[in-house]
Design an enzyme around this catalytic site. Sequence first.
Site, PDB file in Angstrom:
ATOM      1  N   ASP A 137      -9.197  -4.297  -5.561  1.00  0.00           N
ATOM      2  CA  ASP A 137      -8.326  -3.418  -4.776  1.00  0.00           C
ATOM      3  C   ASP A 137      -8.744  -1.956  -4.878  1.00  0.00           C
ATOM      4  O   ASP A 137      -9.040  -1.460  -5.972  1.00  0.00           O
ATOM      5  CB  ASP A 137      -6.893  -3.576  -5.314  1.00  0.00           C
ATOM      6  N   SER A 188       0.835  -1.190   0.000  1.00  0.00           N
ATOM      7  CA  SER A 188       0.000   0.000   0.000  1.00  0.00           C
ATOM      8  C   SER A 188       0.878   1.251   0.000  1.00  0.00           C
ATOM      9  O   SER A 188       1.739   1.395  -0.875  1.00  0.00           O
ATOM     10  CB  SER A 188      -0.952  -0.043   1.205  1.00  0.00           C
ATOM     11  N   HIS A 222      -7.510  -5.318  -1.130  1.00  0.00           N
ATOM     12  CA  HIS A 222      -6.248  -4.639  -0.811  1.00  0.00           C
ATOM     13  C   HIS A 222      -5.326  -5.469   0.091  1.00  0.00           C
ATOM     14  O   HIS A 222      -4.193  -5.084   0.312  1.00  0.00           O
ATOM     15  CB  HIS A 222      -6.591  -3.304  -0.129  1.00  0.00           C
TER      16      HIS A 222
END
Length: 294
Positions: A244, A105, A271
């Site tokens: 995602d 991320s 995610h």
Amino acid sequence: MHQVHIREGFLHIYGLRIYFKLYDASSRINLMVLHGGPGASHDYLLPLAELSNYGINVLFYDQFGSGRSDEPSDLSKYTVDYGVEEAEEVRKQIFNDKVVMLGHSYGGMLALAYALKYQDNLVGLIVSNGLSSVPLTVQEMRRLIEELPEKYRNAIKRYEQVQDYQNPEYLEAVQYFYRQHVIRLDELPEPVKVSFEYAQKRRTYAIMNGPNEFTITGTIKDFDITDQLHKIRVPTLIITGKYDEVTPRIAEIMHSRIRNSRLVLFENSSHMPMWEEKDKYLAVIRDFIFELYK
């Protein structure tokens, strides 16, 4: 199975105590893991510790102002550049050798920025559900919001206009978005809860990111290094989830710019594929790392 020794403690970096946890397999293969947030903690990435059983040293740490680590009093330090220098100090103090760097991320963005400055210290790079452009990512998340059921879509727009980010209807809509695009599990795993709690408790997420995942008003809001990605020469693995919040489109753009890169899409993940498709996730990463050290 390899004998693994777990070592944890604090490093002293730029006057701050930075927490680390090393799964030491007494190996020449080093994996350094950068968590997201910014401002979460390493906990939600702990499934990666299992790679130490295969002879990979796995290092986690909580970045400045995150998890168990100290925070800078100087607000000007809440930047990606500062995070890059911190990561380099962590690498030197623990390994003082080349590493494979995995960022998830925001950590993926941080890892890309690190590679642009310090790629000579990398054997390989793994960008898991990461990004090179915050503006593009926000644009993509806005597209996902348009696809939400009308009730949630309208609540997000209504309360954002008046900046009422704590309204129960707004928070319900945010939670729905997270359930679709952050982690698609009925029950949040305990380590994920711990990382979320740290992100809420500490001020780093608010300073650098903003009130939530798709409302980015903090210091990283204009960050974009997409036009520099062609300079990255190390073998790179890019991971994305079909659902995602950092969409496959973003992964595809990064893949197209980094010449020596491979893209893997996780069909049943959003995610957090390290929880949503854990076995496949660990296998893909393990195979990539072993190839680098052949």
